[in-house]
Design a protein around this motif. Sequence first.
Motif, PDB file in Angstrom:
ATOM      1  N   ARG A  50       5.169   1.509 -11.424  1.00 12.88           N
ATOM      2  CA  ARG A  50       4.875   0.724  -9.718  1.00 12.88           C
ATOM      3  C   ARG A  50       4.975  -0.757  -9.658  1.00 12.88           C
ATOM      4  O   ARG A  50       4.432  -0.592 -10.951  1.00 12.88           O
TER       5      ARG A  50
ATOM      6  N   GLY B 141       0.821  -0.690  -5.333  1.00 13.23           N
ATOM      7  CA  GLY B 141       1.285   0.647  -5.546  1.00 13.23           C
ATOM      8  C   GLY B 141      -0.185   1.602  -6.906  1.00 13.23           C
ATOM      9  O   GLY B 141      -0.601   1.621  -6.202  1.00 13.23           O
ATOM     10  N   TRP B 142      -0.106   0.067  -7.601  1.00 10.33           N
ATOM     11  CA  TRP B 142      -0.762   1.278  -8.284  1.00 10.33           C
ATOM     12  C   TRP B 142      -2.539   0.649  -8.296  1.00 10.33           C
ATOM     13  O   TRP B 142      -3.235   1.758  -8.309  1.00 10.33           O
TER      14      TRP B 142
END
Length: 216
Positions: free
Chosen positions: A157, A161-162
């Motif tokens: 990701r 997104g993390w």
Amino acid sequence: MDSSSNPGWTVFCWQHTIFHRVRQGVWATRRPCRRPPPKAATSISRVVVHPPRRFPELPPTPSPRERFDQLTEAGRTLMDLHVNYEDVDPYPVNVQVKKSADPDDRETWRVTKMKWAKKKDPETGKNVNDTTTIIYSPKVTVSGISEEAERYLLGSRSALGWIIDRYQVKKDKASGIVNDPNDWCDEVANPRYIVDLIAKVTRVAVETVRITDSLR
């Protein structure tokens, strides 16, 4: 001793550049991690042979020396960028606070679970993630995120997104311990810490993509 004159450090910087180029798919040679199992000698105990797993393999040391030096310098820049990510110039994202919310109120910046905004895919008509906008909370939205930031991956990701996945209030079922990222905001006395982090990680992502793209 100046680390730039250390041969081991120089090679490490080169490898750091290669790592990010492989991660972004700029190049990747591949090799099998193990030999496939042998086929059975009889039809009774046949073994289905699946393609072996493959992992990225570093390419040969670049030539001429100028190319090696270019990659090494890029590696130094990338490492400084990634290690000192909290000190970078934040990307100019647009932080929108609802009129009914008070920007000076600690609760305005309290996060529970962030998510991407949605937009219509022009081809399918389906709702897809709008990676230029994060719904931080019912009171705060962060927009103006560069689309290029989504190309900087941490595993499967993007870096942003993390953050969306990890910076949420979550209770561990086994231990009952509650992981609350707001606690760290309180500890560093910065209610906007997570919002500021989004802007800084966006900058890191954009610069990482820019540097690796320049080495094609």
